[in-house]
Design a protein around this motif. Structure first.
Motif, PDB file in Angstrom:
ATOM      1  N   ARG A   1       2.475   9.740  -2.824  1.00 50.40           N
ATOM      2  CA  ARG A   1       1.235   8.698  -2.279  1.00 50.40           C
ATOM      3  C   ARG A   1       1.334   7.477  -3.167  1.00 50.40           C
TER       4      ARG A   1
ATOM      5  N   CYS B   1      -1.314  13.535  -4.738  1.00 51.54           N
ATOM      6  CA  CYS B   1      -0.052  12.989  -4.837  1.00 51.54           C
ATOM      7  C   CYS B   1       0.639  13.122  -3.471  1.00 51.54           C
TER       8      CYS B   1
ATOM      9  N   PRO C   1       1.437  12.427   0.425  1.00 49.57           N
ATOM     10  CA  PRO C   1       1.256  11.441   1.276  1.00 49.57           C
ATOM     11  C   PRO C   1       0.142  11.771   2.209  1.00 49.57           C
ATOM     12  N   ARG C   2      -0.671  10.828   2.719  1.00 51.66           N
ATOM     13  CA  ARG C   2      -1.760  11.240   3.896  1.00 51.66           C
ATOM     14  C   ARG C   2      -1.390  10.831   5.137  1.00 51.66           C
TER      15      ARG C   2
END
Length: 426
Positions: free
Chosen positions: A187, A422, A424-425
């Motif tokens: 992220r 960390c 990723p969204r």
């Protein structure tokens, strides 16, 4: 009118160091220093008319320097100092890309001697005293070498008992927090990519007017953040070459040119103003420092650690400064450092408020001292915006942030679940 580019290191100014106000005792110092001067990380601008050398023979004084400084102690492994490279069928002793040079060795050794003058009342380093200091580096040759030279400046062989070798700590890649760990935090990598793309959108058009001045040094190509070579690479080569006395094209010595390039590159690399970027980038490192300060306060003399030195990179210094909103938007020079100093103000028992009857229970009552943190960079005290309010700094001295205010902000920046954050969204 052309002005000369300022690209050299910023030595610690021992003579002008600002002594703390009376009543404050220095308890612990955390130092984050960029490595010393190095070669560029790759060859750029080597063809005419720039003609910056592709191979830097910067080990001419290495042997004598090794003998006079490092050779007196078994802490130095010769394998870190030289590397044989093959060029056109001939072997020469050259500096590899991104490696510390003789100049970098000398400046980091000088940094260590300055630390010794500033912070240490030297007595021979005994086995029981090694915990007074803590030395840590990223797992990169130039930072490890830099720290070795700093250690020799702090503790020259004449001040060490025979057989005592101060330890240098290196963490594994996943746990590394001396840099914004984009390899372990996807992220954060995505966030930094977004920040870089935003900088490209803003700054490429501002770099375009410089093409007529500098493109001829780039093989006729335009100067862009995402160009070939990248503007950051050009700045790296120019700054490294100038720091070692190589001739640099005069256009790059003009602040009207190099100033725009530097502003663009620092925006691309360091302009991280989102809370998520700061938390994931520097939160764990600041939490480490805050916890060590708190441990020092709680254990007092039972925790003897006083001087903690970390060798790292320009990106770490800039990220620390950005995180506390005091970055000057200038690329951190070689051997520059960010320092956090922990001070104690002892409050006499007679001046402390006592809950009725509590002092009689001596096993519960403890005198409460006040503690402050001062941040310094380029020999200057940093006045932190987060400590500007009344009650969050030492009265009359805004550069001395209360430890409570410092720890409160660090707590906000500390990820509760760094690994989870960390991911990723979507």
């Amino acid at each position: 009118m052309k002005q000369q580019m300022q690209d050299g290191p910023v030595p610690l100014d021992v003579e002008s160091y600002p002594v703390a106000p009376g009543g404050l005792d220095l308890e612990q110092v955390h130092i984050y220093v960029r490595h010393g001067e190095r070669t560029p990380v790759r060859v750029r601008m080597s063809n005419p008319p720039a003609s910056i050398p592709a191979d830097w023979q910067m080990c001419n004084t290495a042997k004598s320097f090794h003998e006079t400084v490092a050779g007196q102690s078994p802490t130095i492994d010769d394998g870190l100092w030289y590397r044989k490279l093959s060029r056109t069928g001939m072997e020469e002793q050259l500096r590899d890309y991104g490696e510390l040079t003789d100049i970098g060795k000398k400046s980091t050794y000088s940094f260590g001697t300055a630390l010794r003058s500033l912070y240490i009342e030297i007595s021979p380093l005994k086995a029981r005293d090694e915990r007074l200091t803590y030395f840590r580096s990223t797992n990169i040759a130039r930072t490890i070498e830099s720290l070795q030279h700093i250690v020799h400046g702090v503790y020259p062989p004449s001040s060490c008992a025979p057989g005592i070798i101060p330890s240098i700590i290196i963490r594994n890649g996943i746990d590394e927090n001396l840099v914004s760990n984009t390899l372990a935090c996807k992220r954060l990598a995505l966030l930094e990519l977004q920040f870089a793309e935003a900088a490209v959108a803003v700054w490429n058009s501002r770099l375009e007017p410089l093409d007529k001045k500098v493109s001829r040094y780039l093989g006729g190509r335009p100067l862009r953040l995402d160009g070939t070579p990248r503007a950051s690479g050009i700045l790296d080569t120019v700054r490294s070459a100038a720091a070692h006395g190589f001739r640099v094209p005069p256009e790059f010595m003009d602040d009207n040119v190099i100033g725009v390039i530097e502003a663009a590159v620092t925006a691309e690399w360091f302009d991280i103003k989102s809370e998520d970027g700061r938390r994931l980038g520097m939160g764990r490192l600041l939490a480490d420092a805050s916890e060590k300060m708190q441990r020092k306060i709680q254990l007092d003399s039972k925790d003897p650690t006083k001087l903690l030195v970390h060798t790292t990179h320009d990106s770490t210094l800039a990220a620390l400064l950005c995180t506390f909103d005091v970055f000057d938007d200038k690329w951190p020079p070689f051997t520059s450092s960010v320092t956090f100093e922990l001070f104690r103000k002892r409050i006499p028992a007679s001046q402390q408020t006592n809950i009725p009857g509590l002092r009689a229970l001596s096993s519960f009552w403890r005198p409460r001292d006040e503690h402050y943190v001062r941040m310094r960079y380029k020999n200057k005290n940093m006045v932190l915006p987060m400590c500007a309010e009344e009650g969050k700094h030492l009265p009359g001295s805004p550069e001395f942030c209360t430890l409570e205010a410092f720890r409160q902000r660090v707590g906000e920046l500390t990820p509760k679940d760094w690994t989870g954050e960390c991911f990723p969204r979507t």
